[in-house]
Design an enzyme around this catalytic site. Structure first.
Site, PDB file in Angstrom:
ATOM      1  N   GLY A   1       0.839  -1.205   0.000  1.00  0.00           N
ATOM      2  CA  GLY A   1       0.000   0.000   0.000  1.00  0.00           C
ATOM      3  C   GLY A   1       0.865   1.242   0.000  1.00  0.00           C
ATOM      4  O   GLY A   1       1.505   1.555   1.005  1.00  0.00           O
TER       5      GLY A   1
ATOM      6  N   GLY B   1       1.553   4.191   4.087  1.00  0.00           N
ATOM      7  CA  GLY B   1       2.567   3.218   3.660  1.00  0.00           C
ATOM      8  C   GLY B   1       3.863   3.864   3.212  1.00  0.00           C
ATOM      9  O   GLY B   1       4.951   3.478   3.692  1.00  0.00           O
TER      10      GLY B   1
ATOM     11  N   ARG C   1       0.599   4.724  -9.502  1.00  0.00           N
ATOM     12  CA  ARG C   1       1.002   5.230  -8.186  1.00  0.00           C
ATOM     13  C   ARG C   1       2.474   4.892  -7.913  1.00  0.00           C
ATOM     14  O   ARG C   1       3.249   5.744  -7.453  1.00  0.00           O
ATOM     15  CB  ARG C   1       0.084   4.578  -7.148  1.00  0.00           C
ATOM     16  CG  ARG C   1       0.222   5.077  -5.745  1.00  0.00           C
ATOM     17  CD  ARG C   1      -1.035   4.766  -4.971  1.00  0.00           C
ATOM     18  NE  ARG C   1      -1.903   5.927  -4.959  1.00  0.00           N
ATOM     19  CZ  ARG C   1      -1.976   6.783  -3.932  1.00  0.00           C
ATOM     20  NH1 ARG C   1      -1.271   6.586  -2.848  1.00  0.00           N
ATOM     21  NH2 ARG C   1      -2.757   7.835  -3.992  1.00  0.00           N
TER      22      ARG C   1
ATOM     23  N   VAL D   1      -3.090  -1.007   3.567  1.00  0.00           N
ATOM     24  CA  VAL D   1      -4.085  -0.762   2.517  1.00  0.00           C
ATOM     25  C   VAL D   1      -5.271   0.021   3.091  1.00  0.00           C
ATOM     26  O   VAL D   1      -5.457   0.066   4.305  1.00  0.00           O
ATOM     27  CB  VAL D   1      -4.578  -2.084   1.886  1.00  0.00           C
ATOM     28  CG1 VAL D   1      -3.441  -2.791   1.181  1.00  0.00           C
ATOM     29  CG2 VAL D   1      -5.184  -2.993   2.954  1.00  0.00           C
TER      30      VAL D   1
ATOM     31  N   THR E   1      -6.082   0.757   9.622  1.00  0.00           N
ATOM     32  CA  THR E   1      -7.046   0.822  10.723  1.00  0.00           C
ATOM     33  C   THR E   1      -8.167  -0.171  10.442  1.00  0.00           C
ATOM     34  O   THR E   1      -8.787  -0.131   9.378  1.00  0.00           O
ATOM     35  CB  THR E   1      -7.611   2.252  10.836  1.00  0.00           C
ATOM     36  OG1 THR E   1      -6.509   3.140  10.981  1.00  0.00           O
ATOM     37  CG2 THR E   1      -8.538   2.380  12.025  1.00  0.00           C
TER      38      THR E   1
ATOM     39  N   GLU F   1      -1.086   2.947  13.030  1.00  0.00           N
ATOM     40  CA  GLU F   1      -0.287   4.150  12.837  1.00  0.00           C
ATOM     41  C   GLU F   1      -1.066   5.355  13.390  1.00  0.00           C
ATOM     42  O   GLU F   1      -2.270   5.453  13.207  1.00  0.00           O
ATOM     43  CB  GLU F   1      -0.014   4.339  11.335  1.00  0.00           C
ATOM     44  CG  GLU F   1       0.851   5.516  11.013  1.00  0.00           C
ATOM     45  CD  GLU F   1       2.140   5.517  11.825  1.00  0.00           C
ATOM     46  OE1 GLU F   1       2.940   4.579  11.686  1.00  0.00           O
ATOM     47  OE2 GLU F   1       2.330   6.458  12.629  1.00  0.00           O
TER      48      GLU F   1
ATOM     49  N   GLU G   1      -1.873  13.526   8.717  1.00  0.00           N
ATOM     50  CA  GLU G   1      -1.440  14.111   7.445  1.00  0.00           C
ATOM     51  C   GLU G   1      -0.997  15.551   7.693  1.00  0.00           C
ATOM     52  O   GLU G   1      -1.544  16.250   8.545  1.00  0.00           O
ATOM     53  CB  GLU G   1      -2.581  14.061   6.429  1.00  0.00           C
ATOM     54  CG  GLU G   1      -2.773  12.667   5.894  1.00  0.00           C
ATOM     55  CD  GLU G   1      -3.937  12.587   4.913  1.00  0.00           C
ATOM     56  OE1 GLU G   1      -4.144  13.537   4.139  1.00  0.00           O
ATOM     57  OE2 GLU G   1      -4.633  11.561   4.933  1.00  0.00           O
TER      58      GLU G   1
ATOM     59  N   LYS H   1      -6.692   2.029  18.273  1.00  0.00           N
ATOM     60  CA  LYS H   1      -6.617   2.980  17.165  1.00  0.00           C
ATOM     61  C   LYS H   1      -7.977   3.635  16.922  1.00  0.00           C
ATOM     62  O   LYS H   1      -8.083   4.856  16.766  1.00  0.00           O
ATOM     63  CB  LYS H   1      -6.115   2.262  15.907  1.00  0.00           C
ATOM     64  CG  LYS H   1      -6.202   3.058  14.631  1.00  0.00           C
ATOM     65  CD  LYS H   1      -5.316   4.300  14.672  1.00  0.00           C
ATOM     66  CE  LYS H   1      -5.742   5.300  13.644  1.00  0.00           C
ATOM     67  NZ  LYS H   1      -4.797   5.645  12.666  1.00  0.00           N
TER      68      LYS H   1
ATOM     69  N   CYS I   1     -10.249   9.533   7.996  1.00  0.00           N
ATOM     70  CA  CYS I   1     -10.198   8.645   9.165  1.00  0.00           C
ATOM     71  C   CYS I   1     -11.288   8.853  10.210  1.00  0.00           C
ATOM     72  O   CYS I   1     -11.939   7.891  10.616  1.00  0.00           O
ATOM     73  CB  CYS I   1      -8.843   8.793   9.837  1.00  0.00           C
ATOM     74  SG  CYS I   1      -7.497   8.482   8.705  1.00  0.00           S
TER      75      CYS I   1
ATOM     76  N   LYS J   1      -7.612  19.762   5.761  1.00  0.00           N
ATOM     77  CA  LYS J   1      -6.846  20.528   6.748  1.00  0.00           C
ATOM     78  C   LYS J   1      -5.671  21.154   6.005  1.00  0.00           C
ATOM     79  O   LYS J   1      -5.430  20.822   4.831  1.00  0.00           O
ATOM     80  CB  LYS J   1      -6.357  19.624   7.886  1.00  0.00           C
ATOM     81  CG  LYS J   1      -5.375  18.554   7.426  1.00  0.00           C
ATOM     82  CD  LYS J   1      -5.019  17.579   8.521  1.00  0.00           C
ATOM     83  CE  LYS J   1      -3.877  18.050   9.358  1.00  0.00           C
ATOM     84  NZ  LYS J   1      -3.280  16.976  10.185  1.00  0.00           N
TER      85      LYS J   1
ATOM     86  N   ARG K   1     -12.635  28.824  10.133  1.00  0.00           N
ATOM     87  CA  ARG K   1     -11.491  28.268  10.860  1.00  0.00           C
ATOM     88  C   ARG K   1     -10.954  29.214  11.930  1.00  0.00           C
ATOM     89  O   ARG K   1      -9.966  28.889  12.596  1.00  0.00           O
ATOM     90  CB  ARG K   1     -10.357  27.946   9.877  1.00  0.00           C
ATOM     91  CG  ARG K   1     -10.699  26.823   8.911  1.00  0.00           C
ATOM     92  CD  ARG K   1     -10.751  25.504   9.617  1.00  0.00           C
ATOM     93  NE  ARG K   1     -10.936  24.405   8.693  1.00  0.00           N
ATOM     94  CZ  ARG K   1     -10.705  23.131   9.022  1.00  0.00           C
ATOM     95  NH1 ARG K   1     -10.306  22.816  10.228  1.00  0.00           N
ATOM     96  NH2 ARG K   1     -10.914  22.185   8.144  1.00  0.00           N
TER      97      ARG K   1
END
Ligand code: UGA
Length: 597
Positions: A33, A38, A63, A111, A159, A215, A219, A274, A330, A393, A499
C-alpha cells in the site's frame, strides 16, 4: 538502541522489551500500500535503519511510477526530501511486482479500509476487501515463489475493526482454521517460530504470525510524527511466535524510538485502541464545536472558552480548535466503524453516544452553510462566492471527507456559483470528493463546470464575489491583502471564517461584514465600544487622569468591585448616564481581538 530504563513506571518499557531485542540487520521489509501511511512509513524505516531493505508494493502501477518519479503522488511537508535521501542511501524502492512480497521477513499491510458502501453494515462497517485481498496475495505469492517454506511476520497497520487479525490469521494459515489440521512448522527458519509440539503434519508450509501496529501519524505532519512518535503500539498473541514477532517489530522501531514509547498489548487492544484514539480526538472537536453555537448565541468567544478549559492539565489544549467541522479519511470512518462494533455486541447506548460525535460534525457543517445563506439575504442563487481552501486541513492536498466539500454541496444546492482556491488540493481531487461523498457530478448537476470553478489565483478567485468563505486553515490566508480583496468584492462584502484564523477586527475596519465560528462579532464590537466609552467617561470625569482602576467599573452597578471611595453608588449612576450619552455620540475604534490560542 536505548537500554537505559527509567524507574518511573509510567515510562518503563513494556515487560516484553526488557530482554535484548532480536537483531534486525539485513531484515527485509515489504510494505503493501503506497498511500499516505505506507509510503512515509517506508521512508522513515529505510532512513533510520540503513541495514534494512524496504520495498513498497502497490497494485496501482501509476502510483508506483509516481513514487519512482520526481513528482510524488501526495503532498506531505518534508517527504520529498526524505524520499530523495532514502533513494540515495539505496535501501528503499517502490515496486508493482508482487513477487517482491515473497522476499520479505516482515510484511506491513497499509491498505485502505474505507466505509462499506453496500451490503451488510453499509455506511458504518469497514470494507475489509483490501485487507483480505492483501492476505490472499501474500499467501499465494509466498507459496508460488518457491524456496524453502519459512515463517514471516505480517503487521496489520491499516485501521481495522477489532478481531480483523483473526481473519488475517485464517487466510494466511488456512490449515489453522477451526476443523483443519495444524500446519507443519518444519520450514521455520528462526528461533522465533511457534512451538511445533502440537503439530502432527510433516508437510512443510509457509507460516505467518499476525501482529497489529496501528499508525497514529496525521497528514500534514506525517514526517515529524513518524520521526518522533508520541507512541508506537504493537499488539500480538501471547505465544512464543506472537511475542517474538512483537519484539522483532519493536527492535525495528527501537532504532530511533525510545523503548519507553513502545507500548505492547494483546492483539485486540491494539486494534481497538486505534479506533478509540481517533474517536476521542474527534469527540473533542465535536464538543468544542457544539459549544461554538452557544458562544455565537451568547456573546462568549469560543477561543477564550477553549483556552480556559484546555489550560486544565487534565483536559489539555489540543484538538479544541473550533471549526466548520473535522474531515479527513479517518475520523468519520473510524467512529462509524466503532459504532458498528458497539451495535454488533448489542451495546446500543454507547453506539448512540459515539454516533452523536459524527452527527454534531454534520450539524456544524450545515449550520455554517445555513448562516452563509441567511446572512446573504436568504438567497445565494447565481451569486459568486469565493471558497478559500478545499483540503480537509492545512498542509495536505487531501480532500477526502473535507468539511469544505460538505459546505460546497449545501451552497451548490442553493445554486450559488462557487469559485474555489486551494494552494495544494487539485481540481481532480476536489471533483472526486464532490462525487464520492456528495454525489455531485456532471451527470447529477448539469453545468457543474460553471458552478464550481477551481482557481489558481486567490485574488481572481475573490474578484466580484459577494462573500469570501474560509474553509481550510492555510496560513497563507492570514497574509492576504484583504483590502485588495475587499476592493474587488460586490458590496456589502462578507467574510465567513470557518477556521477562526483571520484578523476579524482588521477585516471589519476594512469594511467587510465578518462572521466567524464561535464568535458573536456584533456583541464583541458592542462590548469593545462600551469599554472604550467607559474609559472615555472616566477620562472626562478626571481630566488629570482617571481615578478609576482599570476594569473596575461595570454598567448596571453590580460588576467590577474596584472598591474604595471612587466606586460608590452615586459615581456609578452618573457614570452610567454618561456612558449612555457617549455610546450615543462617540465613534469608537475597535481594539485588536484577543490573542488566539
Ligand atoms: C487523524 C489523527 O489525528 C491521527 O492520529 C491518525 O493517525 C489519523 O487520523 C489516521 O487515522 O490516519 P488526520 O485525519 O490526518 O489524523 O488529521 P487531524 O490533524 O487529526 O485532523 C482531522 C480533522 O480535524 C481536520 O479536518 C482538522 O482540520 C480538524 N481539526 C483538528 C479541528 O477541526 N480542530 C482541531 O482542534 C483539530
Amino acid at each position: 538502541m536505548d537500554t537505559v530504563y527509567s524507574s518511573n513506571s509510567s515510562t518503563t518499557p513494556s515487560s516484553l522489551l526488557f530482554l535484548p531485542l532480536p537483531l534486525i540487520a539485513n531484515l527485509k521489509v515489504v510494505i503493501i500500500g503506497a498511500g499516505y501511511v505506507g509510503a512515509p512509513s517506508a521512508a522513515i524505516i529505510a532512513i533510520k535503519c540503513p541495514s534494512v531493505s524496504v520495498t513498497v508494493f502497490d497494485i496501482d502501477r501509476s502510483r508506483i511510477d509516481a513514487w519512482n518519479s520526481d513528482s510524488l503522488p501526495i503532498y506531505e511537508p518534508g517527504l520529498d526530501d526524505l524520499i530523495r535521501q532514502c533513494k540515495k542511501q539505496g535501501n528503499l524502492r517502490f515496486s508493482n511486482n508482487e513477487s517482491v512480497v515473497a522476499l520479505a521477513d516482515l510484511i506491513i499491510v497499509c491498505v485502505q479500509t474505507p466505509t462499506k458502501r453496500f451490503g451488510v453494515g453499509a455506511g458504518h462497517a469497514s470494507d475489509l476487501k483490501n485487507i483480505e485481498l492483501a492476505a490472499r496475495m501474500i499467501s499465494r505469492v509466498c507459496a508460488s515463489t518457491g524456496g524453502r517454506p519459512r515463517h514471516r511476520i505480517v503487521v496489520e497497520k491499516s485501521t481495522v475493526p477489532v478481531k480483523t487479525a483473526q481473519t488475517l490469521k485464517i487466510v494466511l494459515n488456512p490449515s489453522t482454521a477451526p476443523g483443519n489440521r495444524r500446519p507443519s512448522l518444519s520450514g521455520l527458519s528462526t528461533s522465533s517460530s511457534p512451538s511445533s509440539s502440537s503439530s502432527t503434519s510433516i508437510t512443510a508450509v509457509n507460516t505467518f504470525s499476525v501482529i497489529s501496529s496501528p499508525e497514529f501519524l496525521a497528514e500534514g505532519t506525517a514526517v515529524a510524527d513518524l520521526e518522533k512518535p508520541s507512541r508506537v503500539l504493537i499488539g500480538g498473541d501471547d505465544t512464543i511466535a506472537g511475542r517474538e514477532s512483537v519484539r522483532t517489530l519493536a527492535a525495528l522501531y527501537a532504532e530511533w524510538v525510545p523503548l519507553e514509547k513502545i507500548i505492547t498489548t494483546n492483539l485486540w487492544s491494539s486494534e481497538l485502541s486505534k479506533l478509540v484514539a481517533n474517536a476521542f480526538l474527534a469527540q473533542r472537536i465535536s464538543s468544542i464545536n457544539s459549544v461554538s453555537a452557544l458562544c455565537e448565541a451568547s456573546g462568549a468567544d469560543v477561543n477564550e472558552v477553549a483556552r480556559a478549559v484546555g489550560t486544565d492539565i487534565r483536559v489539555g489544549p489540543h484538538f479544541l480548535k473550533s471549526s466548520v467541522g473535522f474531515g479527513g479519511s479517518c475520523f468519520k470512518k473510524d467512529i462509524l466503524n466503532l459504532v458498528y462494533l458497539f451495535r454488533s455486541y448489542n451495546l446500543h447506548e454507547p453506539a448512540l453516544y459515539w454516533e452523536s460525535v459524527v452527527k454534531i460534525n454534520e450539524w456544524q457543517e450545515t449550520r455554517f452553510s445555513h448562516s452563509i445563506v441567511s446572512r446573504l439575504f436568504n438567497t445565494i442563487t447565481g451569486k459568486k462566492l469565493a471558497m478559500l481552501g478545499f483540503a480537509f486541513k492545512a498542509d495536505t492536498g487531501d480532500c477526502r471527507e473535507s468539511a469544505a466539500a460538505a459546505v460546497a454541496n449545501s451552497l451548490l444546492q442553493e445554486r450559488a456559483r462557487l469559485h474555489v482556491f486551494d494552494p495544494k488540493a487539485d481540481a481532480a481531487h476536489m471533483f472526486e470528493e464532490l462525487e464520492t461523498s456528495h454525489q455531485i457530478s456532471q451527470s447529477t448537476t448539469p453545468g457543474l463546470n460553471d458552478l464550481f470553478v477551481v482557481e489558481t489565483d486567490v485574488y481572481a478567485c475573490c474578484l466580484n464575489a459577494h462573500a469570501v468563505i474560509v474553509t481550510t486553515e492555510w496560513p497563507m490566508f492570514k497574509k492576504l491583502d484583504w483590502a485588495r480583496i475587499y476592493a474587488g468584492c460586490i458590496k456589502p462584502a462578507f467574510v465567513f471564517d470557518g477556521r477562526n484564523i483571520l484578523d476579524h477586527s482588521n477585516l471589519s475596519q476594512i469594511g467587510f461584514s465578518v462572521h466567524a465560528i464561535g464568535k458573536n462579532l456584533a456583541v464583541e464590537a458592542a462590548m469593545h465600544a462600551h469599554a472604550a466609552a467607559v474609559s472615555a467617561v472616566a477620562e472626562r470625569a478626571s481630566p488629570q487622569g482617571s481615578p478609576l482602576k482599570k476594569g473596575s467599573v461595570g454598567v448596571g452597578g453590580g460588576g467590577g468591585g474596584g472598591g474604595g471611595k471612587d466606586s460608590d453608588d452615586a459615581d456609578f449612576k452618573s457614570l452610567n448616564e454618561a456612558v449612555a450619552r457617549v455610546l450615543d455620540t462617540t465613534t469608537v475604534e475597535l481594539p485588536l481581538p484577543p490573542p488566539s490560542i
